[in-house]
Motif scaffolding. Structure first.
Motif, mmCIF file in Angstrom:
data_model
loop_
_atom_site.group_PDB
_atom_site.id
_atom_site.type_symbol
_atom_site.label_atom_id
_atom_site.label_comp_id
_atom_site.label_asym_id
_atom_site.label_seq_id
_atom_site.Cartn_x
_atom_site.Cartn_y
_atom_site.Cartn_z
ATOM 1 N N THR A 35 44.970 52.816 42.097
ATOM 2 C CA THR A 35 45.804 51.759 42.667
ATOM 3 C C THR A 35 44.984 50.815 43.535
ATOM 4 O OG1 THR A 35 47.690 53.283 42.688
ATOM 5 C CG2 THR A 35 47.869 51.296 44.030
ATOM 6 N N SER A 36 44.031 51.379 44.303
ATOM 7 C CA SER A 36 43.174 50.545 45.152
ATOM 8 C C SER A 36 42.321 49.603 44.314
ATOM 9 C CB SER A 36 42.279 51.428 46.024
ATOM 10 O OG SER A 36 43.045 52.193 46.930
ATOM 11 N N PHE A 37 41.778 50.109 43.212
ATOM 12 C CA PHE A 37 40.985 49.257 42.332
ATOM 13 C C PHE A 37 41.840 48.101 41.792
ATOM 14 C CE2 PHE A 37 37.919 52.716 42.247
ATOM 15 C CZ PHE A 37 36.715 52.021 42.166
ATOM 16 N N TRP A 38 43.082 48.389 41.435
ATOM 17 C CA TRP A 38 43.951 47.341 40.909
ATOM 18 C C TRP A 38 44.273 46.303 41.991
ATOM 19 C CZ3 TRP A 38 45.919 44.245 37.584
ATOM 20 C CH2 TRP A 38 47.127 43.596 37.836
ATOM 21 N N TYR A 39 44.672 46.768 43.177
ATOM 22 C CA TYR A 39 45.062 45.833 44.229
ATOM 23 C C TYR A 39 43.874 45.045 44.782
ATOM 24 C CZ TYR A 39 49.938 47.224 44.576
ATOM 25 O OH TYR A 39 51.268 47.431 44.314
ATOM 26 N N SER A 40 42.656 45.546 44.584
ATOM 27 C CA SER A 40 41.484 44.768 45.009
ATOM 28 C C SER A 40 41.295 43.530 44.147
ATOM 29 C CB SER A 40 40.229 45.641 44.944
ATOM 30 O OG SER A 40 39.875 45.945 43.600
ATOM 31 N N LEU A 41 41.950 43.495 42.998
ATOM 32 C CA LEU A 41 41.874 42.337 42.101
ATOM 33 C C LEU A 41 43.067 41.402 42.264
ATOM 34 C CD1 LEU A 41 40.785 44.234 38.856
ATOM 35 C CD2 LEU A 41 39.308 43.067 40.507
ATOM 36 N N THR A 42 43.849 41.616 43.319
ATOM 37 C CA THR A 42 45.055 40.817 43.518
ATOM 38 C C THR A 42 45.111 40.256 44.937
ATOM 39 O OG1 THR A 42 46.403 42.686 44.303
ATOM 40 C CG2 THR A 42 46.294 42.330 41.926
ATOM 41 N N ARG A 43 45.985 39.282 45.102
ATOM 42 C CA ARG A 43 46.373 38.816 46.440
ATOM 43 C C ARG A 43 47.782 39.348 46.660
ATOM 44 N NH1 ARG A 43 45.735 33.827 45.701
ATOM 45 N NH2 ARG A 43 43.656 33.588 46.626
ATOM 46 N N TRP A 44 47.898 40.349 47.505
ATOM 47 C CA TRP A 44 49.176 41.046 47.591
ATOM 48 C C TRP A 44 49.661 41.159 49.034
ATOM 49 C CZ3 TRP A 44 49.685 45.895 50.099
ATOM 50 C CH2 TRP A 44 48.482 46.502 50.482
ATOM 51 N N ASP A 45 50.978 41.371 49.136
ATOM 52 C CA ASP A 45 51.585 41.734 50.413
ATOM 53 C C ASP A 45 52.484 42.941 50.139
ATOM 54 O OD1 ASP A 45 53.880 40.711 49.220
ATOM 55 O OD2 ASP A 45 53.635 38.749 50.163
ATOM 56 N N LEU A 46 53.411 43.192 51.003
ATOM 57 C CA LEU A 46 54.217 44.400 50.856
ATOM 58 C C LEU A 46 55.233 44.315 49.720
ATOM 59 C CD1 LEU A 46 54.893 45.230 54.626
ATOM 60 C CD2 LEU A 46 53.129 46.148 53.101
ATOM 61 N N THR A 47 55.443 43.119 49.178
ATOM 62 C CA THR A 47 56.464 42.964 48.139
ATOM 63 C C THR A 47 55.936 42.398 46.832
ATOM 64 O OG1 THR A 47 57.056 40.790 49.039
ATOM 65 C CG2 THR A 47 58.314 42.710 49.839
ATOM 66 N N THR A 48 54.887 41.581 46.872
ATOM 67 C CA THR A 48 54.392 40.915 45.662
ATOM 68 C C THR A 48 52.887 41.096 45.525
ATOM 69 O OG1 THR A 48 54.047 38.818 46.817
ATOM 70 C CG2 THR A 48 56.200 39.167 45.768
ATOM 71 N N TYR A 255 43.074 44.002 57.434
ATOM 72 C CA TYR A 255 44.446 44.491 57.338
ATOM 73 C C TYR A 255 45.293 43.936 58.478
ATOM 74 C CZ TYR A 255 44.258 47.922 53.543
ATOM 75 O OH TYR A 255 44.183 48.532 52.316
ATOM 76 N N GLN A 256 44.732 43.953 59.693
ATOM 77 C CA GLN A 256 45.463 43.431 60.844
ATOM 78 C C GLN A 256 45.814 41.956 60.664
ATOM 79 O OE1 GLN A 256 42.844 44.450 64.197
ATOM 80 N NE2 GLN A 256 44.426 45.830 64.936
ATOM 81 N N ALA A 257 44.885 41.206 60.049
ATOM 82 C CA ALA A 257 45.101 39.771 59.867
ATOM 83 C C ALA A 257 46.009 39.458 58.680
ATOM 84 C CB ALA A 257 43.759 39.059 59.687
ATOM 85 N N GLY A 258 46.381 40.466 57.894
ATOM 86 C CA GLY A 258 47.270 40.252 56.763
ATOM 87 C C GLY A 258 46.571 39.945 55.456
ATOM 88 N N PHE A 259 45.221 40.052 55.420
ATOM 89 C CA PHE A 259 44.481 39.819 54.176
ATOM 90 C C PHE A 259 44.341 41.154 53.433
ATOM 91 C CE2 PHE A 259 42.806 36.553 57.137
ATOM 92 C CZ PHE A 259 43.306 35.442 56.488
ATOM 93 N N TYR A 260 45.444 41.592 52.848
ATOM 94 C CA TYR A 260 45.478 42.922 52.257
ATOM 95 C C TYR A 260 44.579 43.038 51.028
ATOM 96 C CZ TYR A 260 49.632 43.159 55.212
ATOM 97 O OH TYR A 260 50.479 43.116 56.279
ATOM 98 N N GLY A 261 44.548 42.020 50.199
ATOM 99 C CA GLY A 261 43.702 42.068 49.009
ATOM 100 C C GLY A 261 42.226 42.123 49.370
ATOM 101 N N LEU A 262 41.825 41.314 50.350
ATOM 102 C CA LEU A 262 40.429 41.299 50.784
ATOM 103 C C LEU A 262 40.034 42.636 51.405
ATOM 104 C CD1 LEU A 262 37.866 39.584 51.095
ATOM 105 C CD2 LEU A 262 38.748 38.820 53.316
ATOM 106 N N SER A 263 40.923 43.217 52.200
ATOM 107 C CA SER A 263 40.619 44.507 52.818
ATOM 108 C C SER A 263 40.563 45.619 51.778
ATOM 109 C CB SER A 263 41.656 44.835 53.889
ATOM 110 O OG SER A 263 42.955 44.855 53.329
ATOM 111 N N THR A 264 41.413 45.547 50.751
ATOM 112 C CA THR A 264 41.355 46.533 49.679
ATOM 113 C C THR A 264 40.053 46.417 48.900
ATOM 114 O OG1 THR A 264 43.765 46.345 49.467
ATOM 115 C CG2 THR A 264 42.610 47.516 47.731
ATOM 116 N N ALA A 265 39.595 45.179 48.688
ATOM 117 C CA ALA A 265 38.296 44.986 48.052
ATOM 118 C C ALA A 265 37.188 45.587 48.905
ATOM 119 C CB ALA A 265 38.036 43.494 47.828
ATOM 120 N N GLY A 266 37.310 45.490 50.225
ATOM 121 C CA GLY A 266 36.343 46.123 51.112
ATOM 122 C C GLY A 266 36.339 47.629 50.962
ATOM 123 N N ASN A 267 37.532 48.217 50.785
ATOM 124 C CA ASN A 267 37.604 49.662 50.535
ATOM 125 C C ASN A 267 36.872 50.044 49.256
ATOM 126 O OD1 ASN A 267 39.070 51.061 52.610
ATOM 127 N ND2 ASN A 267 40.873 49.877 52.025
#
Length: 292
Positions: A35-48, A255-267
């Protein structure tokens, strides 16, 4: 006559016996990793989630402070791993010798391992205060101007690494003590009969035979250094500026700043970094061990 080929031994346990462990491993490791690999390729929030390909990775390596966190991670991991290995081995040699209060000293060395990392971080933050900290106050009584341990950008990361050494060297020492205890005293007795000095015994006997313990310490210390977050966050928050930021703290800030996709890519980058360093290192250690 060629002997008959032995039949492979059948496991005494049926396949379904391993099913609970496989389910737990799949649910709590494989599924979140995929799931992390997939979300690292997206711009996502808690709903989209919007698929953007490798844009997050491109942005990660184009931002100077993100790259600085990656470089700091490598420096921090190598530095803490090397210090723990060297100091742990020296302390283990000392604490396996005939010294006064050996058991008490072993307890003192290992005690920081049991203390909360956050607690240690807060305590050393107070102790390293540039004007009121006990360290600089003690240096001042000797006529030495204490530096800004955590406020100087060129010293902050190294100061945290020294605290990490103080906390983690006890575990490395314990592993080395176990390795030294497994070495037969016959080797040392034979070396003394041949006139070998203590340094020659250490170099020719102790170092080669304590190699399995060294591999364990180096591997665990590197993994811990690459994943380090809590001590750095408790002491510096990655500051001053971005001077002590590591990949884990960068991920948290994104993550704190709301850049979830970028932080997931960092993971994902952190995961790939650990695999890229630890896997070849482990294979190299294993080949060296088999060759010997």
């Amino acid at each position: 006559m060629v002997p008959p080929r032995p039949r492979s031994q059948k496991s005494p346990y049926p396949l379904w016996f391993f099913l609970p462990a496989a389910v737990i491993y799949g649910v709590f490791f494989l599924a979140p990793t995929a799931t992390s690999f997939w979300y690292s390729l997206t711009r996502w929030d808690l709903t989209t989630a919007e698929f953007i390909g490798l844009e997050n990775f491109r942005q990660f390596f184009s931002e100077p402070f993100l790259v600085q966190g990656l470089v700091n991670t490598l420096i921090y991991a190598v530095m803490t791993s090397g210090l723990k290995t060297v100091c742990g081995l020296l302390l283990a040699v000392l604490l396996t010798g005939n010294i006064f209060a050996r058991g008490f000293l072993r307890t003192v060395v290992f005690f920081p391992v049991l203390v909360s990392t956050i607690g240690i971080g807060i305590a050393f933050t107070v102790m390293m205060h540039p004007t009121k900290g006990i360290i600089n106050v003690a240096l001042g009584t000797l006529g030495i101007a204490g530096p800004g341990w955590l406020t100087n950008p060129s010293l902050a990361l190294f100061s945290v690494a020294l605290v990490d050494l103080w906390k983690g060297v006890g575990l490395a020492t314990l592993i080395f003590i176990a390795g030294l205890a497994a070495i037969s005293t016959d080797y040392y007795e034979a070396a003394r009969i041949d006139g070998a000095t203590r340094f020659q015994q250490f170099r020719r006997i102790t170092l080669p035979l304590v190699r399995p313990a060294t591999i364990t310490v180096v591997t665990l210390s590197l993994i811990g250094g690459l994943r380090s977050f809590d001590l750095i966050w408790a002491m510096t928050r990655g500051g001053p500026g971005f001077s002590s930021d590591v990949v884990a703290s960068v991920i948290y800030k994104q993550y704190q700043a709301g850049f979830y996709g970028l932080s997931t890519a960092g993971n994902v980058i952190l995961f790939a970094l650990i695999v890229a360093i630890i896997l070849p290192l482990t294979l190299w250690f294993n080949r060296r061990e088999v060759a010997q």
